[in-house]
Motif scaffolding. Structure first.
Motif, PDB file in Angstrom:
ATOM      1  N   LYS A   1       0.832  -1.217   0.000  1.00  0.00           N
ATOM      2  CA  LYS A   1       0.000   0.000   0.000  1.00  0.00           C
ATOM      3  C   LYS A   1       0.861   1.259   0.000  1.00  0.00           C
ATOM      4  CE  LYS A   1      -4.089  -1.883   2.341  1.00  0.00           C
ATOM      5  NZ  LYS A   1      -4.939  -1.805   3.559  1.00  0.00           N
ATOM      6  N   ALA A   2       1.883   1.269   0.829  1.00  0.00           N
ATOM      7  CA  ALA A   2       2.719   2.463   0.937  1.00  0.00           C
ATOM      8  C   ALA A   2       3.415   2.747  -0.384  1.00  0.00           C
ATOM      9  CB  ALA A   2       3.745   2.275   2.056  1.00  0.00           C
ATOM     10  N   PHE A   3       4.003   1.712  -0.976  1.00  0.00           N
ATOM     11  CA  PHE A   3       4.708   1.941  -2.228  1.00  0.00           C
ATOM     12  C   PHE A   3       3.750   2.361  -3.325  1.00  0.00           C
ATOM     13  CE2 PHE A   3       5.826   0.451  -6.455  1.00  0.00           C
ATOM     14  CZ  PHE A   3       6.996   1.175  -6.662  1.00  0.00           C
ATOM     15  N   TRP A   4       2.635   1.639  -3.487  1.00  0.00           N
ATOM     16  CA  TRP A   4       1.749   1.924  -4.614  1.00  0.00           C
ATOM     17  C   TRP A   4       1.043   3.262  -4.475  1.00  0.00           C
ATOM     18  CZ3 TRP A   4       1.477   0.284  -9.414  1.00  0.00           C
ATOM     19  CH2 TRP A   4       2.231  -0.849  -9.751  1.00  0.00           C
ATOM     20  N   HIS A   5       0.752   3.697  -3.289  1.00  0.00           N
ATOM     21  CA  HIS A   5       0.171   5.041  -3.146  1.00  0.00           C
ATOM     22  C   HIS A   5       1.182   6.109  -3.554  1.00  0.00           C
ATOM     23  CE1 HIS A   5      -3.927   4.854  -1.455  1.00  0.00           C
ATOM     24  NE2 HIS A   5      -3.568   3.629  -1.110  1.00  0.00           N
ATOM     25  N   THR A   6       2.451   5.898  -3.181  1.00  0.00           N
ATOM     26  CA  THR A   6       3.498   6.846  -3.577  1.00  0.00           C
ATOM     27  C   THR A   6       3.693   6.827  -5.091  1.00  0.00           C
ATOM     28  OG1 THR A   6       4.637   6.579  -1.460  1.00  0.00           O
ATOM     29  CG2 THR A   6       5.930   7.465  -3.296  1.00  0.00           C
ATOM     30  N   PHE A   7       3.809   5.626  -5.642  1.00  0.00           N
ATOM     31  CA  PHE A   7       4.049   5.498  -7.077  1.00  0.00           C
ATOM     32  C   PHE A   7       2.874   6.032  -7.889  1.00  0.00           C
ATOM     33  CE2 PHE A   7       4.005   2.489 -10.883  1.00  0.00           C
ATOM     34  CZ  PHE A   7       4.838   3.307 -11.648  1.00  0.00           C
ATOM     35  N   LEU A   8       1.656   5.690  -7.492  1.00  0.00           N
ATOM     36  CA  LEU A   8       0.481   6.130  -8.250  1.00  0.00           C
ATOM     37  C   LEU A   8       0.341   7.649  -8.236  1.00  0.00           C
ATOM     38  CD1 LEU A   8      -2.152   3.405  -7.303  1.00  0.00           C
ATOM     39  CD2 LEU A   8      -0.922   3.646  -9.463  1.00  0.00           C
ATOM     40  N   SER A   9       0.691   8.273  -7.144  1.00  0.00           N
ATOM     41  CA  SER A   9       0.614   9.737  -7.104  1.00  0.00           C
ATOM     42  C   SER A   9       1.584  10.340  -8.114  1.00  0.00           C
ATOM     43  CB  SER A   9       0.949  10.250  -5.698  1.00  0.00           C
ATOM     44  OG  SER A   9      -0.056   9.856  -4.786  1.00  0.00           O
ATOM     45  N   ASP A  10       2.794   9.804  -8.143  1.00  0.00           N
ATOM     46  CA  ASP A  10       3.789  10.312  -9.080  1.00  0.00           C
ATOM     47  C   ASP A  10       3.403   9.967 -10.519  1.00  0.00           C
ATOM     48  OD1 ASP A  10       6.705  11.495  -8.866  1.00  0.00           O
ATOM     49  OD2 ASP A  10       6.743  10.015 -10.489  1.00  0.00           O
ATOM     50  N   LEU A  11       2.950   8.741 -10.739  1.00  0.00           N
ATOM     51  CA  LEU A  11       2.568   8.287 -12.078  1.00  0.00           C
ATOM     52  C   LEU A  11       1.387   9.096 -12.610  1.00  0.00           C
ATOM     53  CD1 LEU A  11       2.833   6.254 -14.421  1.00  0.00           C
ATOM     54  CD2 LEU A  11       1.333   4.714 -13.115  1.00  0.00           C
ATOM     55  N   GLU A  12       0.425   9.361 -11.761  1.00  0.00           N
ATOM     56  CA  GLU A  12      -0.739  10.150 -12.187  1.00  0.00           C
ATOM     57  C   GLU A  12      -0.312  11.523 -12.686  1.00  0.00           C
ATOM     58  OE1 GLU A  12      -5.067  11.746 -10.456  1.00  0.00           O
ATOM     59  OE2 GLU A  12      -3.644  10.719  -9.127  1.00  0.00           O
ATOM     60  N   GLY A  13       0.571  12.158 -11.931  1.00  0.00           N
ATOM     61  CA  GLY A  13       1.036  13.477 -12.350  1.00  0.00           C
ATOM     62  C   GLY A  13       1.780  13.414 -13.671  1.00  0.00           C
ATOM     63  N   HIS A  14       2.598  12.387 -13.837  1.00  0.00           N
ATOM     64  CA  HIS A  14       3.360  12.250 -15.080  1.00  0.00           C
ATOM     65  C   HIS A  14       2.432  12.003 -16.268  1.00  0.00           C
ATOM     66  CE1 HIS A  14       6.873  11.376 -17.558  1.00  0.00           C
ATOM     67  NE2 HIS A  14       6.205  10.345 -18.051  1.00  0.00           N
ATOM     68  N   LEU A  15       1.460  11.126 -16.097  1.00  0.00           N
ATOM     69  CA  LEU A  15       0.538  10.814 -17.195  1.00  0.00           C
ATOM     70  C   LEU A  15      -0.311  12.025 -17.568  1.00  0.00           C
ATOM     71  CD1 LEU A  15      -0.606   7.259 -16.044  1.00  0.00           C
ATOM     72  CD2 LEU A  15       0.812   7.771 -18.037  1.00  0.00           C
ATOM     73  N   LYS A  16      -0.735  12.776 -16.585  1.00  0.00           N
ATOM     74  CA  LYS A  16      -1.541  13.963 -16.891  1.00  0.00           C
ATOM     75  C   LYS A  16      -0.711  15.021 -17.596  1.00  0.00           C
ATOM     76  CE  LYS A  16      -5.147  13.364 -13.411  1.00  0.00           C
ATOM     77  NZ  LYS A  16      -5.775  13.852 -12.157  1.00  0.00           N
ATOM     78  N   GLU A  17       0.547  15.128 -17.208  1.00  0.00           N
ATOM     79  CA  GLU A  17       1.431  16.074 -17.879  1.00  0.00           C
ATOM     80  C   GLU A  17       1.596  15.701 -19.355  1.00  0.00           C
ATOM     81  OE1 GLU A  17       6.137  17.401 -17.722  1.00  0.00           O
ATOM     82  OE2 GLU A  17       5.199  16.538 -15.936  1.00  0.00           O
ATOM     83  N   LYS A  18       1.639  14.380 -19.639  1.00  0.00           N
ATOM     84  CA  LYS A  18       1.783  13.896 -21.012  1.00  0.00           C
ATOM     85  C   LYS A  18       0.455  13.874 -21.780  1.00  0.00           C
ATOM     86  CE  LYS A  18       6.175  12.735 -21.384  1.00  0.00           C
ATOM     87  NZ  LYS A  18       7.052  13.225 -22.472  1.00  0.00           N
ATOM     88  N   GLY A  19      -0.646  13.999 -21.057  1.00  0.00           N
ATOM     89  CA  GLY A  19      -1.963  13.899 -21.685  1.00  0.00           C
ATOM     90  C   GLY A  19      -2.397  12.472 -21.927  1.00  0.00           C
TER      91      GLY A  19
END
Length: 609
Positions: free
Chosen positions: A366-384
């Motif tokens: 849970k700890a890792f995936w919440h951290t990773f998903l937050s970062d991944l979400e921001g990256h994907l939104k930046e890329k569209g």
């Protein structure tokens, strides 16, 4: 090893007594299999005719005939044709690809066999230029099962037996034909979207030294237009492993050479309407069972102060490259649930890769995936790319899948999840995209209910069931049948592992040490297609035509159109029924379906005159 030993082994390789053919099997004496060869041959040629009397009775000279794309023609066997047919006729839409197969055979050797294609001239004076007609030699690859076999459930088959199967397509200028052998040639007629409806005629001159035969082609172009593959509604998900391309060609992964190879490699997938880009957030997610391991496209890095950071460079490069080729509808990121819950990350302090096991639902997970998903979400939104991204979970114990899905949805309900595996009611509302194993599916009503909720549903085959499937020994019509079934059941498309999980020598040997031949890939090195892939593509086109014709038929009250549509719908109802997959029945099912599509297309065109 001294020079005399090398010469002896090379000489010995000419006299290895392989004594079995397509319909004759025998144990291989491994001590007599040549390790060295005088040169690299593009296919194995150990087979021998099962019916030598038939070859002895064959008239000398070059024999040429159109066959059918629903049948395989074997290297050492005289083609099983009722008569030698020099004409081929087909009907298709503008924008459609029509496939034919011709076979050349001879009791004695032929030199420099070549095919010379004319333009196709229409009765309306229009011309379909010969540049729209592609010719490919059909090459033979090794299979661990004979044609039409009921493969043992997910088994590689006997290690001491091998069979030659026609499958790999290869561009050619000319070829030599040894005596008492046959060679199929795959002919693809690509009808331009701007072609005028009508009948087009042309020829193919088949020539060899001292021989010449003329084949005749007639193509009926209907009024309807098939959209380009990028606009198809079919959800085609063939899992890719781009590292296989780098390793096969011995180039640096993600170098300029690798990316150039990948663009050609992905073209057949894009040209078949490929929907999903396969990406990996974890290293080697599938139990290390590939010849060429799937690497991580996102580097997981634990910093010296214990925080996490993520390197998306490979991920970004591959997604961008695939989109440039035309695969741009969906991205799948595998996987929150890798084999044995094994995660690899780079420890910045030591410079070493570290492997840890984080079970879904555990505090570490849970700890890792919440951290990773937050970062991944921001990256994907930046890329569209966020809206088209799915987090992919492959078949796993149900409790693991549920736990991982809940962690993802707890982070954000906006995340989309795709899953391939058996039907479980408990997963129904957790998954945005659910892919069911054929034979372990929900009811058609459940699929319809998922569609009404905005979910998508597909199905897949893998190393099981034996039928229908895409093995090199599968009857070709099964590949087309797959998408008729998808349409009939209400599915959105089809998934398969894998597009390119090649074994050691994929150009000549489709066998795998774990699974039936052809199970792990559909295309060959060099971006070369296969009979299996082309038949799968035919079915995808049928799926698209069904959808388009249904829409067009809804906008007319013509009784003949309604009657033709009813016949098509009644035929579709036969596909979800239980089948024994007798080859003749499968061929009849897809050929009848094609004829009904042609009839409905003509009826609709008549209403517009």
């Amino acid at each position: 090893m001294n020079n005399k030993t090398i010469i002896f082994l090379l000489a010995l390789s000419f006299f290895v007594p392989f004594a079995y053919g397509q319909f004759q099997t025998g144990e291989i004496d491994r001590s007599k299999v040549p390790v060295l060869a005088p040169h690299y041959e593009e296919e194995h040629t150990f087979d021998r005719p099962s019916d030598t009397a038939a070859w002895q009775a064959c008239q000398p000279g070059m024999h040429v005939s159109f066959g059918t794309t629903d049948q395989l023609y074997f290297r050492s066997e005289i083609p099983s044709l009722q008569t030698e047919t020099l004409s081929w006729e087909a009907t298709g839409w503008r924008g459609e690809r029509l496939n034919a197969q011709a076979v050349v055979w001879s009791t004695d050797s032929l030199e420099q066999v070549r095919f010379e294609v004319s333009d196709l001239v229409g009765n309306n004076g229009a011309v379909l230029a010969n540049e729209n007609i592609d010719l490919n030699l059909v090459r033979y690859v090794l299979s661990n099962y004979p044609y039409g076999a009921l493969a043992e459930d997910c088994a590689a088959g006997p290690a001491d037996r091998a069979y030659l199967m026609p499958d790999r397509l290869e561009p050619f200028d000319r070829f030599d034909l040894p005596g008492q052998t046959a060679r199929p040639v795959w002919i693809a007629v690509n009808i331009p979207q701007g072609a005028a409806p009508g009948t087009y005629r042309g020829t193919i001159e088949v020539a060899a030294k001292g021989h010449r035969t003329t084949l005749h082609i007639q193509v009926h172009v209907q009024a309807q237009t098939l959209p380009p593959p990028t606009e198809w509604s079919y959800r085609l998900d063939l899992w890719q492993n781009p590292w296989a391309v780098a390793w096969y060609y011995h180039v640096e992964p993600w170098s300029a050479d690798h990316k150039a190879l990948l663009k050609k490699h992905l073209k057949p997938y894009a040209d078949a309407g490929g929907t999903f880009i396969t990406t990996y957030a974890v290293h080697s997610p599938w139990s290390d069972n590939s010849y060429w391991i799937e690497g991580a496209m996102v580097d997981l890095i634990k910093t010296k102060n214990g925080d996490w950071k993520f390197d998306y460079r490979i991920f970004d490069d591959y997604v961008q490259l695939a989109m440039e080729v035309g695969i741009d509808e969906a991205i799948t990121i595998y996987t929150p649930v890798p084999w044995e819950n094994r995660f690899r990350y780079l420890d910045e302090a030591s410079g070493d890769y570290v492997y840890e096991s984080w079970a879904p639902g555990s505090a570490e997970f849970k700890a890792f995936w919440h951290t990773f998903l937050s970062d991944l979400e921001g990256h994907l939104k930046e890329k569209g790319w966020f809206e088209k991204t799915y987090l992919g979970i492959n078949e796993n114990p149900l409790e693991y899948t549920i736990a991982a899905a809940k962690v993802i949805k707890e982070h954000s309900p906006d995340w989309k999840i795709t899953y391939a595996g058996n039907w479980h009611p408990e997963l129904n509302d957790l998954l945005d995209d659910y892919c069911f194993l054929y034979g372990n599916e929900p009811s058609m009503e459940t699929v319809q209910q998922r569609s009404a909720k905005g979910y998508t549903s597909t199905y897949y085959v893998c190393c099981n069931p034996a039928k229908p499937n895409n093995f090199v020994f599968s009857p070709p019509a099964e590949g087309r049948w797959i998408s008729w079934y998808a349409s009939a059941y209400g599915y959105d498309g089809f998934l398969r592992w894998a597009y390119d999980a090649w074994a050691e020598d994929p150009v000549r040997d489709a066998r795998h040490t774990l699974w039936p031949a052809g199970d792990t890939f559909l295309v060959y090195p060099g971006g070369n297609s296969s009979i299996r892939f082309e038949k799968l593509r035919e079915g995808i086109v049928d799926f698209e035509k069904i959808d388009i014709l249904r829409t067009l038929a809804e906008n007319t009250t013509d009784k003949q159109v309604a009657a033709a549509l009813e016949k098509l719908e009644n035929h579709l109802k036969t596909f979800p029924k239980e089948h024994d997959f007798n080859e003749e029945d499968v061929i009849e099912a897809v050929q009848t379906g094609n004829a009904l599509l042609t009839e409905l297309s003509d009826r609709l065109a008549a209403t517009q005159k």
